[in-house]
Write an enzyme that holds these catalytic residues in place. Structure first.
Site, PDB file in Angstrom:
ATOM      1  N   CYS A  36       7.722  -8.322   7.074  1.00 42.92           N
ATOM      2  CA  CYS A  36       7.971  -8.687   5.670  1.00 42.92           C
ATOM      3  C   CYS A  36       9.021  -9.787   5.588  1.00 42.92           C
ATOM      4  O   CYS A  36       8.916 -10.699   4.780  1.00 42.92           O
ATOM      5  CB  CYS A  36       8.386  -7.469   4.866  1.00 42.92           C
ATOM      6  SG  CYS A  36       9.822  -6.616   5.540  1.00 42.92           S
ATOM      7  N   SER A  78       2.413  -4.229  -0.162  1.00 37.53           N
ATOM      8  CA  SER A  78       2.238  -5.498  -0.878  1.00 37.53           C
ATOM      9  C   SER A  78       2.695  -5.379  -2.334  1.00 37.53           C
ATOM     10  O   SER A  78       2.795  -4.271  -2.891  1.00 37.53           O
ATOM     11  CB  SER A  78       0.770  -5.904  -0.827  1.00 37.53           C
ATOM     12  OG  SER A  78       0.000  -4.952  -1.520  1.00 37.53           O
ATOM     13  N   ILE A  79       2.918  -6.518  -2.940  1.00 42.32           N
ATOM     14  CA  ILE A  79       3.384  -6.538  -4.333  1.00 42.32           C
ATOM     15  C   ILE A  79       2.320  -5.939  -5.252  1.00 42.32           C
ATOM     16  O   ILE A  79       2.634  -5.135  -6.146  1.00 42.32           O
ATOM     17  CB  ILE A  79       3.729  -7.982  -4.741  1.00 42.32           C
ATOM     18  CG1 ILE A  79       4.957  -8.452  -3.944  1.00 42.32           C
ATOM     19  CG2 ILE A  79       3.993  -8.099  -6.241  1.00 42.32           C
ATOM     20  CD1 ILE A  79       5.249  -9.932  -4.052  1.00 42.32           C
ATOM     21  N   ALA A  80       1.062  -6.294  -5.017  1.00 45.48           N
ATOM     22  CA  ALA A  80      -0.012  -5.802  -5.901  1.00 45.48           C
ATOM     23  C   ALA A  80      -0.090  -4.277  -5.850  1.00 45.48           C
ATOM     24  O   ALA A  80      -0.166  -3.608  -6.892  1.00 45.48           O
ATOM     25  CB  ALA A  80      -1.340  -6.425  -5.493  1.00 45.48           C
ATOM     26  N   GLU A 118       9.567  -1.515  -1.633  1.00 46.05           N
ATOM     27  CA  GLU A 118       9.937  -2.566  -0.666  1.00 46.05           C
ATOM     28  C   GLU A 118       8.680  -3.388  -0.436  1.00 46.05           C
ATOM     29  O   GLU A 118       7.739  -2.926   0.200  1.00 46.05           O
ATOM     30  CB  GLU A 118      10.430  -1.930   0.620  1.00 46.05           C
ATOM     31  CG  GLU A 118      11.686  -1.092   0.413  1.00 46.05           C
ATOM     32  CD  GLU A 118      12.088  -0.347   1.667  1.00 46.05           C
ATOM     33  OE1 GLU A 118      12.153  -0.983   2.722  1.00 46.05           O
ATOM     34  OE2 GLU A 118      12.307   0.868   1.589  1.00 46.05           O
ATOM     35  N   LYS A 135       2.264   9.153   3.710  1.00 38.27           N
ATOM     36  CA  LYS A 135       0.920   8.633   4.002  1.00 38.27           C
ATOM     37  C   LYS A 135       1.027   7.284   4.713  1.00 38.27           C
ATOM     38  O   LYS A 135       1.493   6.307   4.143  1.00 38.27           O
ATOM     39  CB  LYS A 135       0.128   8.444   2.706  1.00 38.27           C
ATOM     40  CG  LYS A 135      -1.352   8.157   2.977  1.00 38.27           C
ATOM     41  CD  LYS A 135      -2.073   7.602   1.785  1.00 38.27           C
ATOM     42  CE  LYS A 135      -1.877   6.115   1.645  1.00 38.27           C
ATOM     43  NZ  LYS A 135      -2.445   5.316   2.748  1.00 38.27           N
ATOM     44  N   PRO A 136       0.537   7.224   5.975  1.00 35.52           N
ATOM     45  CA  PRO A 136       0.484   5.919   6.652  1.00 35.52           C
ATOM     46  C   PRO A 136      -0.719   5.120   6.169  1.00 35.52           C
ATOM     47  O   PRO A 136      -1.587   5.640   5.455  1.00 35.52           O
ATOM     48  CB  PRO A 136       0.319   6.305   8.126  1.00 35.52           C
ATOM     49  CG  PRO A 136      -0.356   7.637   8.105  1.00 35.52           C
ATOM     50  CD  PRO A 136       0.064   8.327   6.822  1.00 35.52           C
ATOM     51  N   TRP A 158       0.930  -1.008   7.666  1.00 42.19           N
ATOM     52  CA  TRP A 158       0.483  -0.945   9.061  1.00 42.19           C
ATOM     53  C   TRP A 158       1.303  -1.827   9.991  1.00 42.19           C
ATOM     54  O   TRP A 158       1.035  -1.865  11.190  1.00 42.19           O
ATOM     55  CB  TRP A 158      -0.994  -1.362   9.157  1.00 42.19           C
ATOM     56  CG  TRP A 158      -1.306  -2.602   8.354  1.00 42.19           C
ATOM     57  CD1 TRP A 158      -1.895  -2.638   7.120  1.00 42.19           C
ATOM     58  CD2 TRP A 158      -1.019  -3.966   8.700  1.00 42.19           C
ATOM     59  NE1 TRP A 158      -1.987  -3.938   6.668  1.00 42.19           N
ATOM     60  CE2 TRP A 158      -1.465  -4.785   7.630  1.00 42.19           C
ATOM     61  CE3 TRP A 158      -0.434  -4.590   9.803  1.00 42.19           C
ATOM     62  CZ2 TRP A 158      -1.327  -6.170   7.628  1.00 42.19           C
ATOM     63  CZ3 TRP A 158      -0.303  -5.973   9.808  1.00 42.19           C
ATOM     64  CH2 TRP A 158      -0.757  -6.750   8.730  1.00 42.19           C
TER      65      TRP A 158
HETATM   66  P1  NAD Z   1      -0.759  -2.583   1.129  1.00 37.72           P
HETATM   67  O1  NAD Z   1      -0.004  -2.702  -0.130  1.00 37.72           O
HETATM   68  O2  NAD Z   1      -2.173  -2.998   1.159  1.00 37.72           O
HETATM   69  O3  NAD Z   1      -0.771  -1.063   1.638  1.00 37.72           O
HETATM   70  C1  NAD Z   1       0.426  -0.342   1.795  1.00 37.72           C
HETATM   71  C2  NAD Z   1       0.119   1.145   1.707  1.00 37.72           C
HETATM   72  O4  NAD Z   1      -0.351   1.448   0.377  1.00 37.72           O
HETATM   73  C3  NAD Z   1      -0.974   1.624   2.654  1.00 37.72           C
HETATM   74  O5  NAD Z   1      -0.620   2.906   3.128  1.00 37.72           O
HETATM   75  C4  NAD Z   1      -2.184   1.697   1.739  1.00 37.72           C
HETATM   76  O6  NAD Z   1      -3.169   2.587   2.214  1.00 37.72           O
HETATM   77  C5  NAD Z   1      -1.565   2.203   0.460  1.00 37.72           C
HETATM   78  N1  NAD Z   1      -2.327   1.933  -0.769  1.00 37.72           N
HETATM   79  C6  NAD Z   1      -3.340   1.047  -0.961  1.00 37.72           C
HETATM   80  N2  NAD Z   1      -3.744   1.095  -2.256  1.00 37.72           N
HETATM   81  C7  NAD Z   1      -2.971   2.007  -2.896  1.00 37.72           C
HETATM   82  C8  NAD Z   1      -2.877   2.483  -4.238  1.00 37.72           C
HETATM   83  N3  NAD Z   1      -3.665   2.013  -5.191  1.00 37.72           N
HETATM   84  N4  NAD Z   1      -1.947   3.399  -4.529  1.00 37.72           N
HETATM   85  C9  NAD Z   1      -1.099   3.880  -3.560  1.00 37.72           C
HETATM   86  N5  NAD Z   1      -1.138   3.466  -2.275  1.00 37.72           N
HETATM   87  C10 NAD Z   1      -2.065   2.551  -1.937  1.00 37.72           C
HETATM   88  O7  NAD Z   1       0.084  -3.357   2.236  1.00 37.72           O
HETATM   89  P2  NAD Z   1      -0.290  -3.625   3.739  1.00 37.72           P
HETATM   90  O8  NAD Z   1      -1.314  -4.704   3.818  1.00 37.72           O
HETATM   91  O9  NAD Z   1      -0.565  -2.328   4.414  1.00 37.72           O
HETATM   92  O10 NAD Z   1       1.115  -4.155   4.319  1.00 37.72           O
HETATM   93  C11 NAD Z   1       1.510  -5.469   4.262  1.00 37.72           C
HETATM   94  C12 NAD Z   1       2.481  -5.689   3.119  1.00 37.72           C
HETATM   95  O11 NAD Z   1       3.622  -4.852   3.250  1.00 37.72           O
HETATM   96  C13 NAD Z   1       3.035  -7.106   3.096  1.00 37.72           C
HETATM   97  O12 NAD Z   1       3.046  -7.576   1.776  1.00 37.72           O
HETATM   98  C14 NAD Z   1       4.461  -6.930   3.605  1.00 37.72           C
HETATM   99  O13 NAD Z   1       5.360  -7.928   3.209  1.00 37.72           O
HETATM  100  C15 NAD Z   1       4.808  -5.614   3.024  1.00 37.72           C
HETATM  101  N6  NAD Z   1       5.960  -5.046   3.720  1.00 37.72           N
HETATM  102  C16 NAD Z   1       7.160  -5.016   3.061  1.00 37.72           C
HETATM  103  C17 NAD Z   1       8.281  -4.521   3.722  1.00 37.72           C
HETATM  104  C18 NAD Z   1       9.627  -4.464   3.047  1.00 37.72           C
HETATM  105  O14 NAD Z   1      10.467  -3.756   3.545  1.00 37.72           O
HETATM  106  N7  NAD Z   1       9.861  -5.172   1.960  1.00 37.72           N
HETATM  107  C19 NAD Z   1       8.176  -4.053   5.024  1.00 37.72           C
HETATM  108  C20 NAD Z   1       6.945  -4.108   5.653  1.00 37.72           C
HETATM  109  C21 NAD Z   1       5.836  -4.608   4.977  1.00 37.72           C
END
Ligand code: NAD
Length: 467
Positions: free
Chosen positions: A272, A217-219, A238, A165-166, A141
């Site tokens: 990020c 996120s990493i998780a 990423e 998927k956003p 987001w």
């Molecule tokens: P997030 O991991 O919670 O969610 C990312 C996306 O994954 C969302 O669309 C979410 O709905 C989806 N998602 C959630 N659970 C899922 C699952 N089990 N399987 C598949 N998809 C699933 O991350 P966030 O809170 O939306 O974003 C913040 C994170 O993104 C931060 O850790 C940030 O550093 C990282 N980020 C990294 C980069 C990069 O280029 N390295 C760029 C921007 C953001």
């Protein structure tokens, strides 16, 4: 990962979920809550559309240039919607849109050329680059449109189709972008799906998908990789970062303070590769803390739609909770808030830009990715200690070194363990450069020609010189 997701509201148009305005914390619209089983038909249509899309590179180039024009032309509709659901100042929403259009044009012009293999054998061998098939993209987001375009521009240019998927926190501008692009792209070449989990999990593990490209996120990245393993789809991840900025003894604090501040606070720190830790020489420590605190106290925080706002609200409630938790823990650990340190009174998810001094190095605001408008400043004695502290993390996205002697700064930058290092600035990326986090910050390479080839597979033809 978010601790909760937007509320689900059954309605006459099928299941939908509420989208909240972070300026007020109130719902202002809704988006379709698509069911995971809808993906079967969607992926099948993406597969059918792939046959024509991959066949004609010239038509693809034309379509991608038309797509870039369409995105720019829709800026006045896209930008306010993006600001409304994400919170960022309007000018930054326009910047995202401009970047998305530029990225489409950049990849439209990249052409994977066949490469002969010259190995001395009497065989004419050649690598021809072929697309993979339907690709899945899952994005977060913080930069919904820019990151979506970072996925679809190289994937479509390579001849793949995509299901994207956003985040459920920011589905609306991406849906609008999808309909804007549908005027320029053939049907089902790019499909936007919106919904709450397990939609993303199902998309990542769908057997019809040949490449899963994920930013988040990493998780969640780990979960996505596990899901994609079921169909052995290629994975590009990423992920999160916790970038350090090391200030050298010869740094001119007042000269760099604005740049350093914005490298940490742009988009409310929800970048990020924002600066998330500053290491300052002990001799300059107070000066650095004061220079950053002064800026944190005077920056204009307000609704993103107000032209005067330089920082908007934190983007969503779970993110605000994370920022509050890390800040409260740092203060409990003995840190001092040189600026901010608390949520702002009133509605919405506003948090005072915060500079933390005297933070213990083991406090979560230093060791975790807090991803908000908070910046810990840590003193160091010997430079080696600063480099060691910067590298002493599982993250490996970016880092920067700030000083007057550029050769010395470059030598220190070369010691950082990360994907990209900057001197006297941070997080500025060219469309032409590779972008790859190391350690827990990512798998695979995006950006530039590497991003294109990440969406292609080599197909090798061996032909003898004589029959
Ligand atoms: P997030 O991991 O919670 O969610 C990312 C996306 O994954 C969302 O669309 C979410 O709905 C989806 N998602 C959630 N659970 C899922 C699952 N089990 N399987 C598949 N998809 C699933 O991350 P966030 O809170 O939306 O974003 C913040 C994170 O993104 C931060 O850790 C940030 O550093 C990282 N980020 C990294 C980069 C990069 O280029 N390295 C760029 C921007 C953001």
């Amino acid at each position: 990962m978010p601790t909760h997701q937007p509320r689900r509201t059954p309605g006459p148009r099928g299941e939908r979920f509420a989208v909240l305005d972070p300026t007020t914390g109130e719902a202002f619209d809704e988006a379709p809550d698509q069911r995971p089983d809808e993906l079967d038909a969607i992926v099948e249509r993406a597969h059918d559309a792939w046959r024509d899309w991959r066949a004609d590179p010239a038509a693809r180039t034309t379509a991608l240039f038309a797509a870039a024009d369409a995105v720019e032309a829709a800026g006045a509709d896209l930008a306010p919607l993006l600001t409304r659901e994400q919170g960022k100042p309007l000018a930054e929403s326009y910047a995202e849109i401009a970047r998305a259009a530029a990225r489409l044009r950049y990849f439209a012009e990249l052409d994977p050329v066949p490469e002969p293999i010259a190995d001395g054998r009497p065989v004419r061998s050649e690598i021809r680059w072929r697309p993979l098939g339907p690709v899945a993209a899952i994005v977060p987001w913080n930069f919904p449109l820019q990151l979506a375009s970072a996925k679809f521009a190289p994937a479509l240019a390579a001849g793949n189709t995509m299901v994207l998927k956003p985040s459920p926190f920011t589905p609306l501008a991406t849906r609008l972008l999808g309909s804007v692009l549908s005027a320029a792209l053939p049907q089902n070449v790019l499909t936007i799906v919106t919904g709450r989990e397990p939609l993303g999990a199902r998309l990542a593990s769908h057997p019809g998908i040949r490449h899963v490209t994920f930013t988040g996120s990493i998780a969640t990245g780990r979960a996505v990789a596990e899901g994609a393993a079921a169909s052995l789809a290629r994975v590009t991840l990423e992920l999160g970062g916790n970038d350090a900025a090391i200030l050298l003894e010869d740094v001119e604090v007042e000269r760099i303070a604005d740049r350093l501040f914005w490298a940490a606070f742009r988009n409310c720190g929800q970048v990020c590769m924002a600066v998330k830790r500053v290491y300052a020489p002990a001799r300059l420590y107070s000066q650095v803390v004061e220079a950053l605190a002064e800026r944190a106290k005077t920056v204009v925080v307000g609704p993103g739609l107000d032209p005067g706002s330089q920082l908007g609200p934190v983007s969503n409630a779970p993110q605000l909770a994370r920022v509050e938790r890390c800040t409260a823990q740092a203060l409990a650990d003995g840190a001092r808030a040189a600026a901010g340190g608390h949520r702002l009174e009133g509605p919405g998810y506003f948090f005072a830009p915060t500079i933390l001094a005297d933070v213990p190095s083991g406090s979560p605001v230093v060791t975790e990715e807090q991803f908000g408008p908070v910046l810990p400043v840590l003193p160091y004695g010997r430079l080696d200690e600063a480099v060691e502290a910067a590298n002493d993390t599982g993250f490996g996205l970016g880092g920067s070194v700030w000083g007057t002697d550029l050769d010395r700064a470059e030598a220190v930058a070369g010691r950082l363990e990360c994907g990209t290092a900057w001197i006297n600035h941070h997080a500025e990326l060219s469309l032409a450069q590779p972008f790859a986090g190391i350690k827990d910050s990512g798998v695979g390479v995006a950006g530039g020609p590497w991003g294109l080839y990440g969406n292609l597979r080599p197909f090798v033809v061996h032909r003898p010189e004589e029959a």
